[in-house]
Design a protein around this motif. Structure first.
Motif, mmCIF file in Angstrom:
data_model
loop_
_atom_site.group_PDB
_atom_site.id
_atom_site.type_symbol
_atom_site.label_atom_id
_atom_site.label_comp_id
_atom_site.label_asym_id
_atom_site.label_seq_id
_atom_site.Cartn_x
_atom_site.Cartn_y
_atom_site.Cartn_z
ATOM 1 N N ARG A 33 0.851 -1.187 0.000
ATOM 2 C CA ARG A 33 0.000 0.000 0.000
ATOM 3 C C ARG A 33 0.888 1.237 0.000
ATOM 4 N NH1 ARG A 33 -3.760 1.542 4.948
ATOM 5 N NH2 ARG A 33 -1.710 1.921 5.746
ATOM 6 N N LEU A 35 2.337 4.862 0.695
ATOM 7 C CA LEU A 35 2.202 5.761 1.832
ATOM 8 C C LEU A 35 2.004 7.186 1.347
ATOM 9 C CD1 LEU A 35 5.105 4.327 3.978
ATOM 10 C CD2 LEU A 35 2.684 3.846 4.205
ATOM 11 N N GLU A 71 -1.247 6.439 9.766
ATOM 12 C CA GLU A 71 -0.288 5.692 8.950
ATOM 13 C C GLU A 71 1.143 5.914 9.435
ATOM 14 O OE1 GLU A 71 -4.006 6.324 6.726
ATOM 15 O OE2 GLU A 71 -2.645 7.751 7.645
ATOM 16 N N GLU A 72 1.493 7.169 9.710
ATOM 17 C CA GLU A 72 2.838 7.447 10.217
ATOM 18 C C GLU A 72 3.034 6.856 11.605
ATOM 19 O OE1 GLU A 72 3.725 11.581 7.776
ATOM 20 O OE2 GLU A 72 3.582 11.660 9.949
ATOM 21 N N GLN A 75 3.832 3.282 11.197
ATOM 22 C CA GLN A 75 5.219 3.102 10.769
ATOM 23 C C GLN A 75 6.161 3.128 11.978
ATOM 24 O OE1 GLN A 75 6.599 5.681 7.522
ATOM 25 N NE2 GLN A 75 4.452 6.091 7.083
#
Length: 162
Positions: A33, A35, A71-72, A75
């Motif tokens: 996916r 980013l 999302e970050e 990570q």
């Protein structure tokens, strides 16, 4: 008593010499996916306080990390891993992030830009503490925590843009 300027200079030299050895490579962008972020996060397992962490990232041409989305944040959680036991001293499993509420308690701002944070992931019990003004992320539960800026944590995370 240790000379703070000498200690920071030594820390900077150490980061330049061994940063790539002790750092953990960031979550790569060639995942299934794509980013939205162009940030690369890297962790350093070197115990420092928040000011030293900010300086170390700056010396390495980055800045202390701050996830600005789920999302970050994911990570970063992947990079720091998960410590499944509750450490009696949470800062021993914490990594510095780039935000504080030094100017107004409970009003979290980006320590670099001064802008208010748009994304938050605090542990529920960690939102109010007058003496804890700096942001960290815990490896035991991957949530944010406010702790004293002078504490020496397990490490810190830098972010770099490509």
């Amino acid at each position: 008593m240790v000379d703070v300027k000498a200690q920071n200079l030594l820390l900077g030299i150490m980061m330049l010499l061994v940063g790539d050895i002790h750092g953990t490579e960031a979550y790569q962008k060639n995942t299934k996916r794509p980013l939205r972020s162009n940030k690369i996060f890297k962790k350093y397992d070197i115990s420092v306080n928040q000011v030293q962490a900010i300086d170390a990232c700056r010396i390495m041409h980055g800045r202390l990390a701050l996830p600005e989305s789920k999302e970050e944040d994911a990570q970063i959680r992947k990079i720091i891993g998960n410590n499944f036991y509750m450490n009696p001293k949470p800062y021993n499993s914490a990594y510095w992030l780039r935000a504080d509420d030094k100017n107004y308690e409970g009003y979290w701002t980006d320590s670099f830009t001064g802008k208010p944070l748009k994304y938050l992931n605090f542990e529920a019990s960690q939102l109010n503490s007058d003496s804890e003004d700096c942001l960290s992320i815990n490896s035991y539960n991957s949530q944010w925590n406010n702790i004293s800026c002078n504490l020496f944590t397990k490490g810190y995370l830098c972010e770099y843009t490509d």
